[in-house]
Design a protein around this motif. Structure first.
Motif, PDB file in Angstrom:
ATOM      1  N   ASN A 571       0.823  -1.213   0.000  1.00 43.28           N
ATOM      2  CA  ASN A 571       0.000   0.000   0.000  1.00 43.28           C
ATOM      3  C   ASN A 571       0.851   1.254   0.000  1.00 43.28           C
ATOM      4  O   ASN A 571       0.346   2.356   0.119  1.00 43.28           O
ATOM      5  N   GLY A 572       2.140   1.077  -0.082  1.00 47.49           N
ATOM      6  CA  GLY A 572       3.041   2.212  -0.073  1.00 47.49           C
ATOM      7  C   GLY A 572       4.459   1.704  -0.018  1.00 47.49           C
ATOM      8  O   GLY A 572       4.718   0.549  -0.354  1.00 47.49           O
ATOM      9  N   ARG A 573       5.366   2.539   0.443  1.00 48.85           N
ATOM     10  CA  ARG A 573       6.757   2.101   0.516  1.00 48.85           C
ATOM     11  C   ARG A 573       7.567   2.998   1.442  1.00 48.85           C
ATOM     12  O   ARG A 573       7.150   4.094   1.799  1.00 48.85           O
ATOM     13  N   TYR A 574       8.750   2.502   1.787  1.00 51.57           N
ATOM     14  CA  TYR A 574       9.686   3.309   2.555  1.00 51.57           C
ATOM     15  C   TYR A 574      10.495   4.179   1.604  1.00 51.57           C
ATOM     16  O   TYR A 574      10.838   3.736   0.511  1.00 51.57           O
ATOM     17  N   ILE A 575      10.757   5.369   2.063  1.00 53.99           N
ATOM     18  CA  ILE A 575      11.603   6.260   1.262  1.00 53.99           C
ATOM     19  C   ILE A 575      12.599   6.955   2.186  1.00 53.99           C
ATOM     20  O   ILE A 575      12.421   6.978   3.399  1.00 53.99           O
ATOM     21  N   TYR A 576      13.620   7.526   1.580  1.00 52.81           N
ATOM     22  CA  TYR A 576      14.580   8.313   2.353  1.00 52.81           C
ATOM     23  C   TYR A 576      14.729   9.685   1.704  1.00 52.81           C
ATOM     24  O   TYR A 576      14.942   9.788   0.495  1.00 52.81           O
ATOM     25  N   LEU A 577      14.594  10.723   2.502  1.00 53.92           N
ATOM     26  CA  LEU A 577      14.746  12.079   1.970  1.00 53.92           C
ATOM     27  C   LEU A 577      16.050  12.704   2.475  1.00 53.92           C
ATOM     28  O   LEU A 577      16.245  12.821   3.686  1.00 53.92           O
ATOM     29  N   PRO A 578      16.908  13.111   1.558  1.00 55.29           N
ATOM     30  CA  PRO A 578      18.164  13.749   1.968  1.00 55.29           C
ATOM     31  C   PRO A 578      17.965  15.192   2.431  1.00 55.29           C
ATOM     32  O   PRO A 578      18.885  15.813   2.961  1.00 55.29           O
ATOM     33  N   GLU A 579      16.771  15.723   2.201  1.00 55.31           N
ATOM     34  CA  GLU A 579      16.403  17.054   2.698  1.00 55.31           C
ATOM     35  C   GLU A 579      14.881  17.094   2.695  1.00 55.31           C
ATOM     36  O   GLU A 579      14.230  16.194   2.164  1.00 55.31           O
ATOM     37  N   GLU A 580      14.317  18.155   3.257  1.00 53.50           N
ATOM     38  CA  GLU A 580      12.855  18.178   3.242  1.00 53.50           C
ATOM     39  C   GLU A 580      12.360  18.391   1.809  1.00 53.50           C
ATOM     40  O   GLU A 580      13.000  19.076   1.005  1.00 53.50           O
ATOM     41  N   MET A 581      11.240  17.772   1.513  1.00 50.05           N
ATOM     42  CA  MET A 581      10.674  17.864   0.169  1.00 50.05           C
ATOM     43  C   MET A 581       9.155  17.937   0.264  1.00 50.05           C
ATOM     44  O   MET A 581       8.570  17.565   1.283  1.00 50.05           O
ATOM     45  N   LEU A 582       8.573  18.400  -0.825  1.00 44.43           N
ATOM     46  CA  LEU A 582       7.113  18.462  -0.898  1.00 44.43           C
ATOM     47  C   LEU A 582       6.608  17.228  -1.633  1.00 44.43           C
ATOM     48  O   LEU A 582       7.104  16.896  -2.719  1.00 44.43           O
ATOM     49  N   LEU A 583       5.681  16.527  -1.026  1.00 46.04           N
ATOM     50  CA  LEU A 583       5.129  15.342  -1.685  1.00 46.04           C
ATOM     51  C   LEU A 583       3.750  15.646  -2.254  1.00 46.04           C
ATOM     52  O   LEU A 583       2.842  16.080  -1.545  1.00 46.04           O
ATOM     53  N   TRP A 584       3.621  15.401  -3.544  1.00 50.94           N
ATOM     54  CA  TRP A 584       2.329  15.493  -4.213  1.00 50.94           C
ATOM     55  C   TRP A 584       2.004  14.073  -4.678  1.00 50.94           C
ATOM     56  O   TRP A 584       2.649  13.554  -5.577  1.00 50.94           O
ATOM     57  N   ASN A 585       1.053  13.474  -4.028  1.00 53.35           N
ATOM     58  CA  ASN A 585       0.696  12.106  -4.376  1.00 53.35           C
ATOM     59  C   ASN A 585      -0.517  12.185  -5.308  1.00 53.35           C
ATOM     60  O   ASN A 585      -1.638  12.379  -4.856  1.00 53.35           O
ATOM     61  N   VAL A 586      -0.262  12.023  -6.605  1.00 52.14           N
ATOM     62  CA  VAL A 586      -1.275  12.381  -7.585  1.00 52.14           C
ATOM     63  C   VAL A 586      -2.194  11.220  -7.944  1.00 52.14           C
ATOM     64  O   VAL A 586      -1.727  10.150  -8.328  1.00 52.14           O
ATOM     65  N   SER A 587      -3.480  11.460  -7.810  1.00 55.31           N
ATOM     66  CA  SER A 587      -4.415  10.511  -8.422  1.00 55.31           C
ATOM     67  C   SER A 587      -5.226  11.254  -9.485  1.00 55.31           C
ATOM     68  O   SER A 587      -5.425  10.751 -10.583  1.00 55.31           O
ATOM     69  N   GLU A 588      -5.667  12.452  -9.177  1.00 54.65           N
ATOM     70  CA  GLU A 588      -6.325  13.304 -10.169  1.00 54.65           C
ATOM     71  C   GLU A 588      -5.348  14.413 -10.526  1.00 54.65           C
ATOM     72  O   GLU A 588      -5.028  15.250  -9.677  1.00 54.65           O
ATOM     73  N   PRO A 589      -4.857  14.446 -11.764  1.00 54.13           N
ATOM     74  CA  PRO A 589      -3.855  15.460 -12.115  1.00 54.13           C
ATOM     75  C   PRO A 589      -4.301  16.891 -11.808  1.00 54.13           C
ATOM     76  O   PRO A 589      -3.474  17.762 -11.585  1.00 54.13           O
ATOM     77  N   LYS A 590      -5.609  17.099 -11.772  1.00 55.90           N
ATOM     78  CA  LYS A 590      -6.067  18.468 -11.559  1.00 55.90           C
ATOM     79  C   LYS A 590      -6.086  18.883 -10.088  1.00 55.90           C
ATOM     80  O   LYS A 590      -6.215  20.052  -9.768  1.00 55.90           O
ATOM     81  N   GLU A 591      -6.001  17.887  -9.207  1.00 60.10           N
ATOM     82  CA  GLU A 591      -6.054  18.226  -7.785  1.00 60.10           C
ATOM     83  C   GLU A 591      -4.652  18.265  -7.211  1.00 60.10           C
ATOM     84  O   GLU A 591      -3.907  17.303  -7.310  1.00 60.10           O
ATOM     85  N   PHE A 592      -4.342  19.388  -6.614  1.00 56.11           N
ATOM     86  CA  PHE A 592      -3.010  19.527  -6.052  1.00 56.11           C
ATOM     87  C   PHE A 592      -3.066  19.419  -4.529  1.00 56.11           C
ATOM     88  O   PHE A 592      -3.324  20.370  -3.826  1.00 56.11           O
ATOM     89  N   ASN A 593      -2.868  18.201  -4.019  1.00 54.07           N
ATOM     90  CA  ASN A 593      -2.805  17.975  -2.565  1.00 54.07           C
ATOM     91  C   ASN A 593      -1.344  17.740  -2.230  1.00 54.07           C
ATOM     92  O   ASN A 593      -0.688  16.974  -2.922  1.00 54.07           O
ATOM     93  N   TYR A 594      -0.893  18.359  -1.188  1.00 53.94           N
ATOM     94  CA  TYR A 594       0.535  18.217  -0.906  1.00 53.94           C
ATOM     95  C   TYR A 594       0.782  18.158   0.584  1.00 53.94           C
ATOM     96  O   TYR A 594      -0.047  18.548   1.402  1.00 53.94           O
ATOM     97  N   LYS A 595       1.949  17.623   0.912  1.00 55.67           N
ATOM     98  CA  LYS A 595       2.442  17.782   2.283  1.00 55.67           C
ATOM     99  C   LYS A 595       3.956  17.836   2.253  1.00 55.67           C
ATOM    100  O   LYS A 595       4.587  17.333   1.315  1.00 55.67           O
TER     101      LYS A 595
END
Ligand code: MIG
Length: 714
Positions: A571-595
């Motif tokens: 249902n997802g995965r582990y990731i490593y960020l070398p610095e803070e980043m903005l995540l946009w997990n896109v399902s509808e290209p027109k909707e911009f949800n971010y964290k």
């Protein structure tokens, strides 16, 4: 050994007397007196380098296993290898470039067209051993002060990468085999009726008459020209396949001309060498012979005159199903066992006789090329065959229209070929393991100059599953060549062949691809113009030791990072960020949800219909509205996403997309600068060249996830 200075960063070590391979474009500045750097001689054809424990070894382009090649033996010997398992040493390509990253960071390139073996810490875990099959080769050492600069210096050595037309960045639908006109129209109508964007449909071998190159089966494609025209008027191009072998058939012009002019490879008796592939018995054009290459290349005109603007070259390792000689031996082996009480070893021998027939080294050792009047045995130059078939097409295109960009991608390749065409990575399998290999391969391919590349999305052999096609789309939507291709006899995998929910998700991913085309094309063309990578390992940008072992996250261009899911039932995965980043997990290209996620380890949820895109800090991502195809792409209004701490700058590149004017610096630039002045943003926009953009919608996010919107007319 002779040593030459190519420039301040590159040294060439010449052993023996290498034939002209056309892999490099820089000539030596002069001779040097020095010993080989980094490597130790074991023999005149074998070198070793002692790796430190933390060294990472990138490179080898299209090959199995990881981004880091340590821990296995690889071979450069272009092979028709449809089973891409971890036990394999070689796929369709020979990309003899390694980039060692550690206390000492440098590149090594072996210019040799026969078999080369790279033991990267297999027999002995810290020893890199390179073995070249004979004594005539050049070894290059490439230096520079960072990974990026070494990669760039190498690209300068081997020349600029090929740029296809812009429409080749659209979605391509393919399957072996859409066998007639009705099937093709049906594929097209399905896309059109369901409003799924589409730019190309590939034609596999069944469009030909009896698998003969540069023919059309009028039985199945009676009105081929009309089909090409009708589809093009809807913005969709047909991309026919061309195979390496020429059918032996009296009266067939290609065969007759090849015989008359001595353009085919010769066997030991000076007769054209006979192999069997799809058309039955064939001769192989001698692509290493300049005249033969020119002749074959001129034949693409047959299809170009019918409105075709792109091709894929197949079977050019060259693949051999069997040769008469080998077949005869096989029958004899079998006869040996007739009416006998077989011992089990003889039985095994009989059982394995037939699989051994294809792509046999014995066959590769039994035919010859004519290189400026000198006969050279094929196995010595094996890796240049597909390369020169592609060069042949490229030269043919130049003669027809030297300013036009044709689409061309090919199966077998060698370093240097990246100047003439792109590649697809051959017959993979519909498996999560092969998706993983695809992800890890992309950056290594880029290192070797192959920027226009991609895999058979969804997998070629075996049956794709719903989740695999979704996960694979979510990765391939970032690859310059985004083609869904599958084998005859497997589960169909066009987006509309799946249940509604899957179809909708696939369509959304394709639409996301089209919204990102402005960025993808801009980053691709900049990579080509500036000898940079489009897909980059994270180590290229961040000095963070943990990243040495991060192989499943890639930077795509300068602004974003992708973290594809490549395992089943996750249902997802582990990731490593070398610095803070903005995540946009896109399902509808027109909707911009971010964290915003902080530096460090995270687990992110990624549903089957989602594509996670990470926007780097102080970077800008340009998005447009999806269109039905590239010809209809809108430029007037663009959306600009920025994740801003202090300052971000982005140059959006564009050009006419169809000519080579970009080589003469004819392109447009949209230069965007955003500066944070106490949470008020100062935006500067400049355009140059023929930039059609008039309105920019800015969404600027800061570290606290606060959003500001601006509209700017330019
Ligand atoms: O022996 O043309 O890699 O993409 O569909 C198979 C039929 C020959 C191999 C290619 C594949 C293509 C197939 N070809």
């Amino acid at each position: 050994m002779k040593v030459f200075k190519i420039n301040d960063y590159i040294t060439k070590y010449s052993f023996g007397n290498l034939i002209e391979t056309d892999t490099v474009v820089l000539k030596p500045l002069g001779e040097l007196k020095e010993n080989i750097k980094y490597f130790e001689f074991k023999k005149s054809t074998e070198f070793t380098y002692k790796m430190l424990e933390d060294d990472v070894v990138y490179g080898l382009g299209e090959n199995m296993r990881g981004l880091n090649k340590r821990g296995w033996i690889y071979e450069s010997f272009c092979t028709d290898e449809f089973s891409h398992g971890p036990n394999k040493k070689s796929l369709y390509a020979s990309h003899n470039f390694l980039l060692i990253y550690g206390e000492k960071t440098f590149g090594v390139f072996i210019d040799y067209p026969g078999r080369v073996t790279f033991d990267v810490g297999f027999k002995s875990k810290d020893i890199l051993n390179i073995k070249i099959e004979d004594e005539n080769f050049d070894l290059y050492i490439i230096e520079g002060k960072s990974l990026e600069i070494i990669a760039k210096n190498f690209r300068r050595l081997i020349g600029k990468s090929y740029a296809p037309p812009k429409w080749a960045f659209g979605y391509q639908q393919s399957r072996w085999s859409y066998e007639n006109e009705d099937v093709i129209r049906n594929v097209f109508n399905n896309f059109k009726d369901r409003d799924i964007p589409l730019d190309c449909i590939c034609l596999d071998i069944d469009y030909m008459e009896k698998f003969k190159d540069f023919t059309i089966s009028r039985e199945r494609f009676l009105k081929f020209e009309k089909l090409v025209k009708d589809l093009k008027s809807e913005g969709v191009r047909l991309i026919p396949i061309i195979d390496a072998g020429v059918k032996i058939e009296e009266g067939y012009d290609l065969y007759e001309e090849g015989i008359k002019n001595n353009f085919f490879c010769l066997d030991e008796n000076n007769k054209p060498f006979v192999a069997a592939v799809w058309p039955g018995k064939v001769h192989f054009p001698d692509f290493l012979n300049g005249e033969a290459r020119k002749w074959f290349g001129s034949k693409y005109k047959f299809l170009i005159d019918k409105g075709i603007e792109g091709f894929w070259n197949d079977m050019n390792e060259p693949a051999i199903f069997y040769s008469e000689k080998r077949l005869k031996d096989a029958f004899e082996t079998i006869k040996k066992g007739e009416d006998k009480n077989l011992d089990i070893y003889t039985f095994f021998d009989i059982r394995d006789t037939f699989p051994r027939l294809s792509n046999s080294l014995e066959d590769y050792k039994s035919f010859y090329h004519n290189l400026d009047g000198k006969l050279i045995r094929h196995d010595k130059v094996h890796n240049l065959y597909g390369y020169n078939m592609t060069k042949s097409a490229y030269e043919g295109f130049l003669d027809i229209d030297k300013n036009k960009r044709f689409l061309l991608f090919t199966r077998a390749s060698h370093i240097g070929m990246h100047r003439y065409g792109g590649i697809w990575t051959g017959d993979n399998t519909s498996s999560f393991e092969n998706l993983e290999v695809n992800i890890k391969m992309m950056a290594n391919l880029n290192l070797c100059g192959f920027i226009y590349s991609g895999a058979d999305t969804g997998g070629f052999g075996e049956n794709v599953t719903d989740d695999l096609i979704l996960r694979w789309f979510a990765f391939s939507m970032f690859t310059p060549l985004f083609r869904n291709h599958s084998s005859i006899g497997t589960r169909v995998q066009e987006p509309y062949s799946f249940e509604e929910e899957i179809e909708k998700a696939l369509t959304n991913i394709i639409k996301l691809r089209y919204s990102l085309i402005h960025y993808i094309y801009s980053e691709f063309m900049k990579a080509i113009k500036n000898d940079e990578l489009y897909f980059k390992p994270l180590t290229f940008e961040y000095k963070d030791k943990f990243l040495n072992s991060v192989e499943d996250q890639l930077l795509v261009g300068e602004s974003i990072m992708v973290t594809p899911v490549y395992k089943q039932n996750q249902n997802g995965r582990y990731i490593y960020l070398p610095e803070e980043m903005l995540l946009w997990n896109v399902s509808e290209p027109k909707e911009f949800n971010y964290k915003i996620l902080q530096k460090g380890h995270h687990y992110i949820d990624v549903k089957l219909n989602e594509v996670p895109i990470f926007l780097r800090k102080n970077k800008i991502l340009v998005l447009g509205n999806p269109s039905k195809n590239i010809d209809l792409l809108q430029y007037e209004e663009l959306n600009i996403l920025a994740f801003l701490e202090d300052k971000a700058e982005y140059i959006l590149y564009n050009d006419d997309g169809i000519t080579k004017a970009y080589e003469k610096e004819e392109f447009s630039k949209l230069n965007i600068i955003i500066i944070n002045e106490n949470e008020e943003y100062k935006i500067k926009v400049n355009k140059s060249g023929k930039c059609l953009t008039k309105k920019l919608n800015f969404t600027i996010i800061n570290k606290n996830e606060e959003k500001k919107l601006y509209i700017i007319y330019i």
